[in-house]
Design an enzyme around this catalytic site. Sequence first.
Site, mmCIF file in Angstrom:
data_model
loop_
_atom_site.group_PDB
_atom_site.id
_atom_site.type_symbol
_atom_site.label_atom_id
_atom_site.label_comp_id
_atom_site.label_asym_id
_atom_site.label_seq_id
_atom_site.Cartn_x
_atom_site.Cartn_y
_atom_site.Cartn_z
ATOM 1 N N LYS A 195 0.829 -1.219 0.000
ATOM 2 C CA LYS A 195 0.000 0.000 0.000
ATOM 3 C C LYS A 195 0.855 1.257 0.000
ATOM 4 C CE LYS A 195 -2.140 -1.002 3.880
ATOM 5 N NZ LYS A 195 -1.425 -2.254 4.227
ATOM 6 N N ARG A 234 -9.991 1.219 8.309
ATOM 7 C CA ARG A 234 -9.571 -0.136 8.629
ATOM 8 C C ARG A 234 -10.633 -0.895 9.406
ATOM 9 N NH1 ARG A 234 -3.716 0.649 8.592
ATOM 10 N NH2 ARG A 234 -2.680 -1.298 9.028
ATOM 11 N N ARG A 277 11.675 -5.655 5.332
ATOM 12 C CA ARG A 277 11.445 -4.213 5.118
ATOM 13 C C ARG A 277 12.293 -3.361 6.051
ATOM 14 N NH1 ARG A 277 5.544 -1.712 5.518
ATOM 15 N NH2 ARG A 277 5.618 -2.650 7.586
ATOM 16 N N ARG A 327 11.000 -1.406 11.515
ATOM 17 C CA ARG A 327 9.843 -1.050 12.340
ATOM 18 C C ARG A 327 9.656 -2.078 13.450
ATOM 19 N NH1 ARG A 327 4.801 0.284 8.415
ATOM 20 N NH2 ARG A 327 3.713 -1.012 9.931
ATOM 21 N N ARG A 354 -0.874 -8.713 13.443
ATOM 22 C CA ARG A 354 -1.435 -7.702 12.528
ATOM 23 C C ARG A 354 -2.298 -8.362 11.460
ATOM 24 N NH1 ARG A 354 3.966 -5.119 10.689
ATOM 25 N NH2 ARG A 354 2.687 -4.003 9.181
HETATM 26 P P1 AP5 Z 1 4.793 -1.535 1.892
HETATM 27 O O1 AP5 Z 1 4.448 -0.724 0.694
HETATM 28 O O2 AP5 Z 1 5.539 -0.885 2.996
HETATM 29 O O3 AP5 Z 1 3.474 -2.292 2.423
HETATM 30 P P2 AP5 Z 1 2.204 -1.741 3.207
HETATM 31 O O4 AP5 Z 1 1.001 -2.379 2.594
HETATM 32 O O5 AP5 Z 1 2.238 -0.264 3.296
HETATM 33 O O6 AP5 Z 1 2.464 -2.441 4.611
HETATM 34 P P3 AP5 Z 1 2.359 -1.852 6.103
HETATM 35 O O7 AP5 Z 1 3.075 -2.829 6.981
HETATM 36 O O8 AP5 Z 1 2.789 -0.440 6.153
HETATM 37 O O9 AP5 Z 1 0.864 -1.975 6.328
HETATM 38 P P4 AP5 Z 1 0.135 -1.912 7.640
HETATM 39 O O10 AP5 Z 1 -1.212 -1.716 7.101
HETATM 40 O O11 AP5 Z 1 0.298 -3.073 8.533
HETATM 41 O O12 AP5 Z 1 0.859 -0.731 8.455
HETATM 42 P P5 AP5 Z 1 0.442 0.759 8.785
HETATM 43 O O13 AP5 Z 1 1.670 1.561 8.829
HETATM 44 O O14 AP5 Z 1 -0.664 1.193 7.913
HETATM 45 O O15 AP5 Z 1 5.634 -2.810 1.368
HETATM 46 C C1 AP5 Z 1 6.189 -3.731 2.292
HETATM 47 C C2 AP5 Z 1 7.616 -4.135 1.854
HETATM 48 O O16 AP5 Z 1 7.547 -4.858 0.630
HETATM 49 C C3 AP5 Z 1 8.566 -2.951 1.574
HETATM 50 O O17 AP5 Z 1 9.842 -3.334 1.971
HETATM 51 C C4 AP5 Z 1 8.511 -2.767 0.045
HETATM 52 O O18 AP5 Z 1 9.722 -2.236 -0.468
HETATM 53 C C5 AP5 Z 1 8.256 -4.196 -0.421
HETATM 54 N N1 AP5 Z 1 7.369 -4.286 -1.608
HETATM 55 C C6 AP5 Z 1 6.235 -3.547 -1.825
HETATM 56 N N2 AP5 Z 1 5.640 -3.930 -2.970
HETATM 57 C C7 AP5 Z 1 6.402 -4.944 -3.473
HETATM 58 C C8 AP5 Z 1 6.310 -5.765 -4.644
HETATM 59 N N3 AP5 Z 1 5.299 -5.603 -5.523
HETATM 60 N N4 AP5 Z 1 7.263 -6.692 -4.832
HETATM 61 C C9 AP5 Z 1 8.280 -6.862 -3.958
HETATM 62 N N5 AP5 Z 1 8.432 -6.099 -2.830
HETATM 63 C C10 AP5 Z 1 7.499 -5.168 -2.594
HETATM 64 O O19 AP5 Z 1 -0.141 0.599 10.252
HETATM 65 C C11 AP5 Z 1 0.687 0.273 11.340
HETATM 66 C C12 AP5 Z 1 -0.108 0.213 12.617
HETATM 67 O O20 AP5 Z 1 -0.713 1.500 12.901
HETATM 68 C C13 AP5 Z 1 -1.308 -0.761 12.606
HETATM 69 O O21 AP5 Z 1 -0.913 -2.080 12.903
HETATM 70 C C14 AP5 Z 1 -2.203 -0.133 13.677
HETATM 71 O O22 AP5 Z 1 -1.727 -0.435 14.974
HETATM 72 C C15 AP5 Z 1 -2.021 1.361 13.448
HETATM 73 N N6 AP5 Z 1 -3.007 1.917 12.494
HETATM 74 C C16 AP5 Z 1 -2.723 2.496 11.280
HETATM 75 N N7 AP5 Z 1 -3.857 2.912 10.678
HETATM 76 C C17 AP5 Z 1 -4.861 2.582 11.523
HETATM 77 C C18 AP5 Z 1 -6.283 2.733 11.451
HETATM 78 N N8 AP5 Z 1 -6.874 3.291 10.392
HETATM 79 N N9 AP5 Z 1 -7.028 2.292 12.488
HETATM 80 C C19 AP5 Z 1 -6.442 1.737 13.585
HETATM 81 N N10 AP5 Z 1 -5.119 1.541 13.715
HETATM 82 C C20 AP5 Z 1 -4.334 1.967 12.681
HETATM 83 MG MG MG Z 2 2.510 1.102 4.889
#
Ligand code: AP5
Ligand code: MG
Length: 218
Positions: free
Chosen positions: A15, A89, A123, A156, A167
Amino acid sequence: MTLQLIMLGPPGAGKGTQAGKLADHFDIPHISTGQILRNNKDMETPYGTPRSYIEDGNLVPDEMMIEILEKRLQEDDTDDGYILDGFPRTRPQAVSLADITDIDAVIYLRTSEENILKRLTGRRTCEDCGRTYHIEMNPPPDDDQCESCGGAIVQRADDRESVVRDRLEEYQEKTKPLIEFYREKGTLLEIDGNPSIEEVWTQLKDRLDDTLDNVDTT
Ligand code: AP5
Ligand code: MG
C-alpha cells in the site's frame, strides 16, 4: 479536479509503496495513518499512547483514529485530494469517512501471505518520512540514510514475525470485511499485488485511468 483515493489491503501488501507512486503521479498528498501514529507514538490520549497498540499488532481505537484523520484532512494540502493509506480499517471508520467525503476509487491490493511475510520481515523504513526499502528487493543505501530526506533507515518495531502474525489476524477480522463494503458501493478496484513493484504500478495506473475516465472528479 480533486481526487480522493483509498489504498486497502493486508499489512505488507504494498500500500505504502504504491501510494507513494500515486502521490507523485497525481501530485496529491499520501496520507498514511500508520506513519502519523508512528510520528506521534508517545502522544498521551484518553485511550493510552499509539505505541501501546502498534507494537502489539493491534489497531488503535476508532475514536482516536477518526479524530486524528479528520484533523489531517483539514490541512491545506488536501484541497486537490489525497490518497489514504491504512484508513479506513474498520466499518465505523469507513462509515465516518463516507459522512465527510466522497471517494473516487478504493484500490485493493490482493497479496499472498507468503509474499507478505517475506516483504515485511525484510522491510526497512525511514524513521522520519516513512519511505520504505527492502533488504533484498529494494536495498537501502550503504549509509542507511534515506534517499528522500536523509533520515535514519530502521526496522519497524511491528515488523518482527510474531507481531506481523497479530497484525494479519486484526486485518482478517476487522479490515477484510471492507472489501465487500466498497465492492457493494461500486468503487473497488482489485489489483494483483504479487508481481514486482513496477508491474503492480503499471497494472494499477491502467486500471485507475480507465476508472477515472468514467468518474466525474470535478
Ligand atoms: P509496503 O508498501 O511498505 O506495504 P504496506 O502495505 O504499506 O504495509 P504496512 O506494513 O505499512 O501496512 P500496515 O497496514 O500493517 O501498516 P500501517 O503503517 O498502515 O511494502 C512492504 C515491503 O515490501 C517494503 O519493503 C517494500 O519495499 C516491499 N514491496 C512492496 N511492494 C512490493 C512488490 N510488488 N514486490 C516486492 N516487494 C514489494 O499501520 C501500522 C499500525 O498502525 C497498525 O498495525 C495499527 O496499529 C495502526 N493503524 C494504522 N492505521 C490505523 C487505522 N486506520 N485504524 C487503527 N489503527 C491503525
Ligand atoms: Mg505502509
